[in-house]
Design a protein around this motif. Structure first.
Motif, short mmCIF file in Angstrom:
data_model
loop_
_atom_site.label_atom_id
_atom_site.label_comp_id
_atom_site.label_asym_id
_atom_site.label_seq_id
_atom_site.Cartn_x
_atom_site.Cartn_y
_atom_site.Cartn_z
N UNK A 119 35.71 38.85 51.81
CA UNK A 119 36.01 39.89 50.82
C UNK A 119 35.86 41.25 51.50
N UNK A 120 35.06 41.31 52.33
CA UNK A 120 34.86 42.89 53.01
C UNK A 120 36.18 43.16 53.53
N UNK A 121 36.85 42.33 54.34
CA UNK A 121 38.18 42.51 55.00
C UNK A 121 39.36 43.03 53.84
N UNK A 122 39.14 42.44 52.86
CA UNK A 122 40.36 42.74 52.03
C UNK A 122 39.88 44.01 51.27
N UNK A 123 38.62 44.30 50.78
CA UNK A 123 38.09 45.47 50.50
C UNK A 123 38.26 46.55 51.10
N UNK A 124 38.17 46.54 52.52
CA UNK A 124 38.55 47.49 53.33
C UNK A 124 39.96 47.96 53.57
N UNK A 125 40.75 47.03 53.35
CA UNK A 125 42.29 47.05 53.63
C UNK A 125 42.69 47.82 52.49
N UNK A 126 42.33 47.67 51.24
CA UNK A 126 42.80 48.21 50.01
C UNK A 126 41.91 49.47 49.66
N UNK A 127 40.98 49.71 50.43
CA UNK A 127 40.25 50.80 49.98
C UNK A 127 39.36 50.87 48.77
N UNK A 128 38.85 49.43 48.33
CA UNK A 128 38.08 49.55 47.01
C UNK A 128 36.76 48.80 47.21
N UNK A 129 36.00 48.62 46.11
CA UNK A 129 34.72 47.99 46.46
C UNK A 129 34.94 46.42 46.33
N UNK A 130 33.76 45.74 46.71
CA UNK A 130 33.86 44.27 47.02
C UNK A 130 34.14 43.40 45.69
N UNK A 131 33.46 44.27 44.43
CA UNK A 131 33.44 43.45 43.47
C UNK A 131 34.91 42.80 42.69
N UNK A 132 35.73 43.89 42.60
CA UNK A 132 37.02 43.50 41.99
C UNK A 132 37.83 42.56 43.02
N UNK A 133 37.60 42.65 44.39
CA UNK A 133 38.19 42.00 45.32
C UNK A 133 37.75 40.58 45.43
N UNK A 134 36.40 40.15 44.96
CA UNK A 134 35.93 39.02 45.16
C UNK A 134 36.53 38.31 43.69
N UNK A 135 36.49 38.93 42.72
CA UNK A 135 37.05 38.37 41.28
C UNK A 135 38.28 37.96 41.52
N UNK A 136 39.18 38.80 42.14
CA UNK A 136 40.83 38.68 42.40
C UNK A 136 40.69 37.34 43.36
N UNK A 137 39.89 37.15 44.36
CA UNK A 137 39.95 36.24 45.10
C UNK A 137 39.70 34.68 44.71
N UNK A 138 38.78 35.10 43.64
CA UNK A 138 38.42 33.60 43.06
C UNK A 138 39.46 33.37 41.85
N UNK A 139 40.09 34.38 41.32
CA UNK A 139 41.34 34.10 40.27
C UNK A 139 42.38 33.40 41.16
N UNK A 140 42.82 33.82 42.43
CA UNK A 140 43.66 33.01 43.20
C UNK A 140 43.26 31.78 43.79
N UNK A 141 42.06 31.67 43.78
CA UNK A 141 41.37 30.10 44.14
C UNK A 141 41.49 29.38 42.91
N UNK A 142 41.36 29.79 41.82
CA UNK A 142 41.55 29.07 40.49
C UNK A 142 43.03 28.56 40.37
N UNK A 143 43.96 29.44 40.98
CA UNK A 143 45.44 29.12 40.62
C UNK A 143 45.87 28.12 42.04
N UNK A 144 44.95 27.66 42.87
CA UNK A 144 45.41 26.83 43.73
C UNK A 144 45.98 27.33 45.02
#
Length: 262
Positions: free
Chosen positions: A37-62
């Motif tokens: 999560x930290x790596x993606x948050x730093x890549x996009x310059x955003x906080x960890x919370x929306x990144x974590x939520x987005x990653x769990x969304x993609x996990x739910x999509x397989x």
């Protein structure tokens, strides 16, 4: 202010999920790639919370796998997974075809909805063909997914549409690593978009079933070649690649391919 902040976070979450999905679909995030999560948050310059939520969304999509200690990993689909995707969509699409023709004759309202939707669907088919001729896989994937999404909307069942869309996204994720750098990619891509639109426009059940059977048979034939590891379709040190996958029996030559994997 709290409501506005929630909307902003939700929008950011979706934007990040869409961006990462595009990265996976394009093959820039390869199967098996790990990140936090930290790596993606730093890549996009955003906080960890929306990144974590987005990653769990993609996990739910397989598309991703979650590991409590190592973060996230791009899911690696096997040939068996791909075959299962194709077989599942074939079963569902068979039911959709029966449902589309259940109303005989179609009501004036349904006819009007068909005509309006098919204008856009036909345009997507033409755009997919242009992308295929140019060999632009990134553009092709987007148009192909939109083509099937809009065509599927004619069935009038959003749950079926969402299920089939998810399968096609996963199928592209599986296929893209085999396609990048393949100079002959256009030789095997499915070419039936326009035929499918014509069959739907004419409400020709037999023609529609034939095109859909060809579509699914083409994909299963390619999966067989991958599973067999045909030496004529392997590069030195590379995984099996779908170069020159043969057309299914009955397929006609078309010098102007409209392409689709899924």
């Amino acid at each position: 202010m709290r409501a506005s902040g929630a909307v902003t976070r939700s929008t950011l979450r979706q934007q990040i999920a869409d961006a990462l999905r595009d990265e996976v679909l394009s093959g820039r995030l390869q199967p098996g790639r790990e990140f936090t999560v930290k790596q993606i948050a730093e890549q996009y310059g955003v906080s960890a919370t929306p990144v974590r939520e987005a990653l769990f969304d993609l996990s739910a999509q397989g598309l991703l796998e979650s590991d409590q200690h190592r973060g996230f990993r791009v899911h690696q689909f096997s040939v068996a997974d791909y075959r299962a995707m194709v077989e599942a969509r074939a079963l569902v699409m068979d039911g959709v075809i029966r449902g589309v023709f259940r109303e005989q004759p179609p009501s004036p309202e349904r006819q009007a909805r068909y005509r309006e939707a098919l204008v856009s669907v036909r345009r997507r088919a033409e755009e997919a063909a242009r992308a295929a001729r140019a060999g632009d896989l990134d553009i092709l994937i987007g148009y192909d997914l939109r083509f099937w999404r809009e065509l599927g909307a004619l069935a009038g069942n959003a749950y079926i549409g969402d299920f089939l869309h998810r399968l096609r996204v996963q199928a592209w994720v599986f296929a893209v690593p085999y396609l990048r750098g393949d100079a002959d990619v256009r030789d095997w891509l499915w070419q039936g978009h326009s035929d499918l639109v014509a069959a739907v426009t004419l409400r020709d059940r037999e023609a529609l079933r034939a095109v859909v059977d060809h579509y699914n048979g083409h994909a299963l034939n390619w999966a067989d070649r991958l599973a067999a590891g045909d030496p004529d379709h392997l590069g030195a040190g590379d995984p099996a690649r779908p170069d020159h996958a043969p057309r299914p029996p009955g397929a006609e030559e078309d010098p102007d391919p409209a392409a689709s994997e899924a």
